[in-house]
Write a protein that holds these residues in place. Structure first.
Motif, mmCIF file in Angstrom:
data_model
loop_
_atom_site.group_PDB
_atom_site.id
_atom_site.type_symbol
_atom_site.label_atom_id
_atom_site.label_comp_id
_atom_site.label_asym_id
_atom_site.label_seq_id
_atom_site.Cartn_x
_atom_site.Cartn_y
_atom_site.Cartn_z
ATOM 1 N N VAL A 1 1.548 -1.694 -3.577
ATOM 2 C CA VAL A 1 0.617 -1.056 -4.505
ATOM 3 C C VAL A 1 0.225 -2.051 -5.598
ATOM 4 O O VAL A 1 -0.927 -2.093 -6.019
ATOM 5 C CB VAL A 1 1.239 0.237 -5.082
ATOM 6 C CG1 VAL A 1 0.443 0.772 -6.260
ATOM 7 C CG2 VAL A 1 1.342 1.289 -3.985
ATOM 8 N N LEU A 2 1.155 -2.899 -6.034
ATOM 9 C CA LEU A 2 0.845 -3.914 -7.043
ATOM 10 C C LEU A 2 -0.199 -4.901 -6.540
ATOM 11 O O LEU A 2 -1.138 -5.240 -7.265
ATOM 12 C CB LEU A 2 2.108 -4.672 -7.454
ATOM 13 C CG LEU A 2 1.890 -5.816 -8.456
ATOM 14 C CD1 LEU A 2 1.344 -5.291 -9.777
ATOM 15 C CD2 LEU A 2 3.175 -6.580 -8.667
ATOM 16 N N GLY B 1 5.353 -10.336 -12.975
ATOM 17 C CA GLY B 1 6.773 -10.657 -12.956
ATOM 18 C C GLY B 1 7.263 -11.249 -11.655
ATOM 19 O O GLY B 1 6.603 -12.087 -11.050
ATOM 20 N N CYS B 2 8.384 -10.757 -11.206
ATOM 21 C CA CYS B 2 9.087 -11.377 -10.078
ATOM 22 C C CYS B 2 8.566 -10.957 -8.710
ATOM 23 O O CYS B 2 8.804 -11.638 -7.727
ATOM 24 C CB CYS B 2 10.567 -11.059 -10.179
ATOM 25 S SG CYS B 2 10.964 -9.321 -9.858
ATOM 26 N N ARG B 3 7.917 -9.813 -8.606
ATOM 27 C CA ARG B 3 7.421 -9.247 -7.341
ATOM 28 C C ARG B 3 8.534 -8.861 -6.363
ATOM 29 O O ARG B 3 8.279 -8.626 -5.197
ATOM 30 C CB ARG B 3 6.458 -10.197 -6.632
ATOM 31 C CG ARG B 3 5.207 -10.464 -7.383
ATOM 32 C CD ARG B 3 4.364 -11.477 -6.618
ATOM 33 N NE ARG B 3 3.241 -11.906 -7.395
ATOM 34 C CZ ARG B 3 2.032 -11.374 -7.301
ATOM 35 N NH1 ARG B 3 1.800 -10.408 -6.474
ATOM 36 N NH2 ARG B 3 1.061 -11.824 -8.052
ATOM 37 N N SER C 1 5.763 -0.847 -8.671
ATOM 38 C CA SER C 1 4.620 -0.936 -7.756
ATOM 39 C C SER C 1 4.713 -2.127 -6.803
ATOM 40 O O SER C 1 4.096 -2.110 -5.744
ATOM 41 C CB SER C 1 3.303 -0.964 -8.536
ATOM 42 O OG SER C 1 3.227 -2.086 -9.382
ATOM 43 N N CYS C 2 5.510 -3.132 -7.139
ATOM 44 C CA CYS C 2 5.679 -4.269 -6.235
ATOM 45 C C CYS C 2 6.552 -3.915 -5.038
ATOM 46 O O CYS C 2 6.586 -4.655 -4.054
ATOM 47 C CB CYS C 2 6.277 -5.465 -6.973
ATOM 48 S SG CYS C 2 8.010 -5.258 -7.485
ATOM 49 N N ARG C 3 7.253 -2.781 -5.113
ATOM 50 C CA ARG C 3 8.221 -2.425 -4.074
ATOM 51 C C ARG C 3 7.832 -1.182 -3.281
ATOM 52 O O ARG C 3 8.631 -0.674 -2.495
ATOM 53 C CB ARG C 3 9.606 -2.220 -4.690
ATOM 54 C CG ARG C 3 10.117 -3.405 -5.489
ATOM 55 C CD ARG C 3 10.108 -4.703 -4.712
ATOM 56 N NE ARG C 3 11.181 -4.710 -3.738
ATOM 57 C CZ ARG C 3 11.262 -5.533 -2.701
ATOM 58 N NH1 ARG C 3 10.317 -6.416 -2.491
ATOM 59 N NH2 ARG C 3 12.261 -5.474 -1.873
#
Length: 114
Positions: free
Chosen positions: A23-24, A38-40, A78-80
């Protein structure tokens, strides 16, 4: 590959996201300046959102940034998450300022000082 519509409540914006992208990653494609990424990898917590509606696949994220109680209320990083249906979400935390900024924010008058 399937595509779904992600709707951001605060701004009324929507974008299309493939189920193979987080989603990110889709949010970044909106072209908003200054979205902190950030780290993603689910460890920094800057990309927190609250999913109000819809289905997604969730990958491991740090409990330091998303407690079990928050997750039960729909808060995730949202990165996950990867969409499995259309999603409706609120942006929370560090991303809110930049994602929810009006399009003309910062476009102040540049008249010279007398």
């Amino acid at each position: 590959m399937q595509k779904f519509v992600i709707h951001i409540e605060e701004t009324g914006e929507s974008y299309t996201a493939a189920d193979t992208r987080s989603v990110l990653e889709g949010m970044e494609a909106l072209g908003k300046k200054g979205i902190p990424v950030g780290c993603r990898q689910g460890g920094c917590g800057v990309c927190k959102v609250q999913v109000l509606e819809g289905q997604f696949t969730r990958r491991v994220m740090s409990r330091a940034h998303v407690s079990a109680e928050e997750e039960a209320a729909g808060c995730v990083l949202s990165c996950r998450i990867y969409p499995r249906s259309d999603l409706r979400l609120n942006v929370v935390g560090a991303m809110k300022k930049n994602v929810c900024r009006p399009a003309d924010a910062g476009a102040a008058s540049l008249s010279p000082n007398p």
